[in-house]
Design an enzyme around this catalytic site. Structure first.
Site, short mmCIF file in Angstrom:
data_model
loop_
_atom_site.label_atom_id
_atom_site.label_comp_id
_atom_site.label_asym_id
_atom_site.label_seq_id
_atom_site.Cartn_x
_atom_site.Cartn_y
_atom_site.Cartn_z
N LYS A 208 17.32 -0.81 9.44
CA LYS A 208 18.17 -0.22 8.79
C LYS A 208 19.28 0.23 9.53
CE LYS A 208 16.55 3.06 5.98
NZ LYS A 208 16.08 4.27 5.38
N GLU A 214 12.68 -2.85 19.40
CA GLU A 214 11.77 -4.04 19.31
C GLU A 214 12.48 -5.20 18.55
OE1 GLU A 214 9.07 -0.56 19.52
OE2 GLU A 214 11.04 -1.31 18.28
N GLY A 268 11.19 3.73 5.67
CA GLY A 268 10.67 2.02 5.85
C GLY A 268 9.35 1.93 5.47
N ARG A 269 8.31 2.72 5.41
CA ARG A 269 7.04 2.46 4.92
C ARG A 269 6.96 2.00 3.34
NH1 ARG A 269 7.25 7.17 7.15
NH2 ARG A 269 6.54 8.95 6.13
N GLU A 354 1.40 7.70 8.84
CA GLU A 354 2.54 8.08 9.15
C GLU A 354 2.92 9.31 8.09
OE1 GLU A 354 5.58 5.18 11.01
OE2 GLU A 354 6.28 5.31 9.04
N HIS A 385 -20.32 -8.24 9.84
CA HIS A 385 -20.84 -8.82 11.03
C HIS A 385 -20.22 -8.27 12.26
CE1 HIS A 385 -23.02 -11.98 8.66
NE2 HIS A 385 -21.97 -12.03 8.13
N LYS A 514 9.87 7.05 21.11
CA LYS A 514 10.89 5.95 21.34
C LYS A 514 11.99 6.62 22.30
CE LYS A 514 10.95 4.14 16.78
NZ LYS A 514 11.83 4.16 15.55
#
Length: 548
Positions: A208, A214, A268-269, A354, A385, A514
């Site tokens: 955005k 990153e 964002g999510r 979040e 398993h 951050k």
């Protein structure tokens, strides 16, 4: 929120009755409930548009559901739902609407005096046309060759949702393969570039602000990789971006017709429905992406129109409030019995944790109960398993979502679709019903074990049961059904937040780390040992030894 208001929340009539109800029903037993009530499955399941939700294996009675609905009514959930879908300010700390539903045509909504629908519709047409042009070969690379590999560069909501959609729905014969890069250390990017040809590779940068650490590190590295083989003017043909920062896109070299918008009222999510989904649209096609949106819109309409007790996201949200706030459950495990949904647990980790990882109410006072749970999981057959032992006989307090699809994909080799569904049913039934000591002893005796051996083994083979789970069944894993499933979980999160009086749309807990990361990166680069904690000094020492 003041202490006085906190007390009033805890003393809501329905909340107080639920506290008493939880104490009075400590002896509730699922096996006995099923034996006593042949209609339990019918009365504790809901269905809409080929999605079936069976919550009969949760630790609830009809009285529990009634009290939870009363709690929702006292909390004003109906008006909260309308506020969300009407575009009112529901993100109080940032003073914003949360209009992810508008991205799939659920409205109307007005922001800053202007209707949102025309903006959304125009942007949707724009990025889907771009996606289909890449897929068809109409949009080519700098040398005129068609694009064969797309690499999406983003992180968090700019990665998890589109990655899930692509992984779940992309067909094997698609003309373009889409990969995703989020990791900060460069290894994921390097793997995605193995065997790649710069002339046939397209990068989509999703950020955005166009400044996420990153994402910028990976984007800059990808640009350097491209320019090692192609001239600078090739950047306009091999990069696209989703951002609001046009100055940064200009500087990077993003072409005007390869940049797409996202708005501050899209978190964002919750952004996979927006132009952030352009890479997944390349993976599955524009028509399929529209079906994804249509499925989500159908769930929006269900959420808005159905009575609370018949409303799937509402019931699931209230069940989680019951299990987490009144029964003390701390873990929410997601187990899809369909390999195509392998990434769903990771996607839901961000969505739930979040959104619900908050310790203050909307007015800033401490929360009045536990909020949220640890969300984790994997493909259901894998879990059997690995960690299913913990679910069945461990001491952790866990609720499980089992997710199955009835019509599996057409495979070139034989697959165990029926066996997978049978295992899903067996796991849920075993969690609910368990196996008591007398049944264990009968089974051991029938297998020929003597009395001493039965005595030695009995306690180890008892399964306590009475552990809650929900089964969600999809007729098929189509774009429409995946859209409905993801929207269902979005609305479940919103329901829980409204009951707990917390803001599910901000994420201040992400920001502090951050800021400090930027500081420590400078200290590490400069070798500033005085400002680093002990572990940072050890990192510097090891780096020097490695480089030396």
């Amino acid at each position: 929120m003041s202490l006085e208001k906190t007390d009033s929340l805890r003393s809501r009539p329905a909340w107080s009755r639920l506290v008493t109800h939880a104490k009075d029903n400590r002896a509730f037993n699922l096996e006995q409930a099923f034996l006593a009530d042949r209609a339990r499955y019918r009365d504790f399941s809901l269905e809409v548009n080929d999605l079936l939700v069976d919550y009969s294996r949760c630790l609830v009675t009809r009285d529990t559901i009634q009290l939870l609905v009363e709690l929702a009514e006292e909390a004003g959930l109906g008006s909260n739902i309308e506020a969300l879908l009407a575009g009112e300010i529901v993100n109080g700390t940032e003073r914003r609407a949360a209009l992810h539903t508008a991205l799939r045509g659920t409205g109307p909504a007005i922001v800053d005096g202007k209707p949102v629908e025309p903006l959304v519709s125009a942007e949707l047409d724009l990025f889907l046309a771009y996606a289909d042009a890449v897929r068809s070969g109409a949009r080519v690379g700098y040398s005129g060759k068609r694009i064969e590999r797309v690499i999406n560069i983003g992180i968090g909501g700019s990665d998890l949702g589109p990655r899930l959609v692509s992984d779940a729905l992309q067909a094997a014969e698609e003309p373009v393969r889409v990969r995703y890069v989020a990791g900060i250390d460069g290894q994921e990017l390097e793997r995605s570039l193995r065997g790649a040809d710069p002339e046939t590779t397209l990068f989509v940068i999703c950020s955005k602000t166009f400044s996420t650490l990153e994402t910028r590190l990976n984007a800059d590295a990808a640009k350097s990789w491209l320019l090692a083989k192609l001239p600078a003017e090739a950047v306009t043909c091999h990069f696209a971006a989703v951002s609001v920062n046009h100055a940064a896109m200009d500087e990077f070299g993003i072409a005007k017709d390869a940049r797409f918008s996202i708005w501050d009222w899209v978190g964002g999510r919750f952004s996979l429905w927006s132009a952030i989904g352009v890479s997944s649209a390349i993976a599955i096609g524009g028509a399929a992406f529209r079906q994804l949106l249509a499925g989500a819109a159908g769930m929006d309409q269900h959420f808005r129109s159905r009575p609370l007790a018949e409303n799937i996201p509402v019931v699931l949200g209230l069940l989680s409030v019951w299990q987490q706030s009144f029964l003390g459950i701390t873990d929410h495990v997601i187990l899809p019995y369909d390999q195509r949904l392998e990434l769903l647990p990771a996607y839901l980790q961000q969505l739930f944790m979040e959104s619900l990882g908050k310790s203050v109410c909307n007015d800033g006072s401490p929360v009045y109960c536990s909020t949220g749970a640890s969300v984790w999981g994997t493909v259901g057959s894998h879990s059997q398993h690995s960690f299913a032992q913990l679910l069945h006989q461990g001491t952790a307090s866990i609720q499980v979502d089992y997710i199955g699809t009835v019509a599996g994909p057409r495979l070139s080799v034989a697959g165990g679709q029926v066996e997978g569904l049978a295992n899903m049913i067996a796991q849920s039934e075993s969690l609910a019903l368990g196996q008591d000591e007398s049944s264990v002893q009968e089974s051991l005796a029938a297998s020929g074990k003597d009395a001493a051996e039965i005595e030695r083994l009995s306690a180890h083979r008892v399964h306590p049961g009475n552990r809650p789970s929900v089964m969600l069944l999809l007729r098929e894993l189509s774009p429409r059904m995946l859209g409905a499933l993801l929207a269902m979980y979005e609305h479940q999160v919103y329901v829980q937040a409204m009951i707990w009086d917390i803001n599910p749309f901000d994420q201040w807990g992400v920001e502090l780390g951050k800021v400090r990361a930027g500081q420590y990166a400078e200290y590490l680069k400069n070798g500033d040992t005085e400002k680093l904690p002990g572990i940072g000094q050890s990192i510097l020492t090891w780096q020097r030894k490695s480089s030396g």
